[in-house]
Design a protein around this motif. Sequence first.
Motif: not given
Ligand code: HEM
Length: 410
Positions: A103, A107, A299, A357, A359
């Motif tokens: 990860h 990342r 999540t 993790h 976002c």
């Molecule tokens: C309002 C918009 C968004 C919301 C509400 C959101 C919400 C989330 C949440 C809840 C997680 C999981 C975090 C955790 O488990 O602690 C997450 C992970 C992630 N999000 Fe978002 N997201 C948004 C926008 C975006 C955008 C714009 C992108 C890409 C450009 C993105 C890419 C990702 C990725 C790749 C992960 C995985 C990160 C990891 O596990 O290291 N998200 N997001």
Amino acid sequence: MTDKPLPSMVELTPFNPVYQANPHEVLDDLRERCPAHRDPTSGSLILTRYADVRGVVNNRDLWRDPIRAEEGAIMQRRFLAAAPEGVPRTHVASILTLDDPDHGRIRQPLAQALYARVARFRPAVEQLVDATLDALEGETEFDLMDRYCVLIPIEAIACILGVDQSRLAEFRSWSEGVIQALNPFRNAEQTAVMETSAAALNAYFTELMALRRKAPQDDLISDMVTLQAEGAELDDEEMRLNLQALLVGGNLTTTDLIGNTVRNLLLNPSELAKLKADPGIINAVVEEALRFEPPIDVTSRISSSEMEIGGCPMRQGQVMTVSLRAANHDPEVYDDPHRFDVSRKHRPHVAFGGGAHICIGAPLARLETAVALVKLFERFPDLKLADPDAAPTWRTLPFFRGMETLRVVV
Ligand code: HEM
């Protein structure tokens, strides 16, 4: 004391019409009666208190990869991609569900490149939002989801990645197809669309990576192949899969945030008036919107050893599903939590999760939403719901909250 049964995981999705109409009716009751609820139907411990949710998402000792979940973690195991023997885990799972060390290894360069691009992306977002608004000039009534909220995130990420204008329509349809990766209850037809879209995106990213290696451009794919050439340890398949994760994680979520926020502002004229009087408060508006109506419900994490969570003993491999929506409306943390109040004293919400993790797209989502809202109300100061009495058309994609359509008059 009520003897009403506690809700199952499916009842905490839009498949339950009560939850779909008002999730807090179900979540408040669950938080009050059983804030750490062992749900046998999903094999998860469901947590609804802010303190427990925050503690779990921030805990870097917990696991995320569903492959580490015990057999009884029924829902979690649905996320397991069927991988042929011998294929490395990082070739079937993106950072969304990987654990360290993979990860962190993947990342880190992705975040480095993405954050640097987002930091100087505002003018490009302003330009694409202006162009999207220009296309609406002269119309009096339209569907804001279809004509605005859906377009901005896909075009923004296409621009960041370096997608050719001529491929934008295809890119948009593949991006919509891969979202099904987040639906644990997807049917065979949805799975087929997801797989075809993922294969098409993979082929397209392969093509772009080869082109950018020969002639780098000002885009994220060039940044990534350059970092790789300079020693970042990630292979091509990992790169493709994680570029796709940006689309899966980023598009619908940001679309929903923009749509939900427009609706909540229109339903709360005093709050909209504050934004119109001072667009400088937009960041506070976006944070309140993320708290009040987060696009993603939940999540999860997996216990990595025997431990106690929310007062419950956990074995290694047991899954915790945390309700981000319930935590964001916990009355222990937020006064009058069901009121949309853009002047609220800032208390960090959990709409983007937390810890390792958290976002990766949060800065981009915040930027797009802020620009989209300010410019929308500048261009159409008299914007209104076309039918204020109509029930919202909530989509029925589990764990997402957003509308199919949002008809407005200008
Ligand atoms: C309002 C918009 C968004 C919301 C509400 C959101 C919400 C989330 C949440 C809840 C997680 C999981 C975090 C955790 O488990 O602690 C997450 C992970 C992630 N999000 Fe978002 N997201 C948004 C926008 C975006 C955008 C714009 C992108 C890409 C450009 C993105 C890419 C990702 C990725 C790749 C992960 C995985 C990160 C990891 O596990 O290291 N998200 N997001």
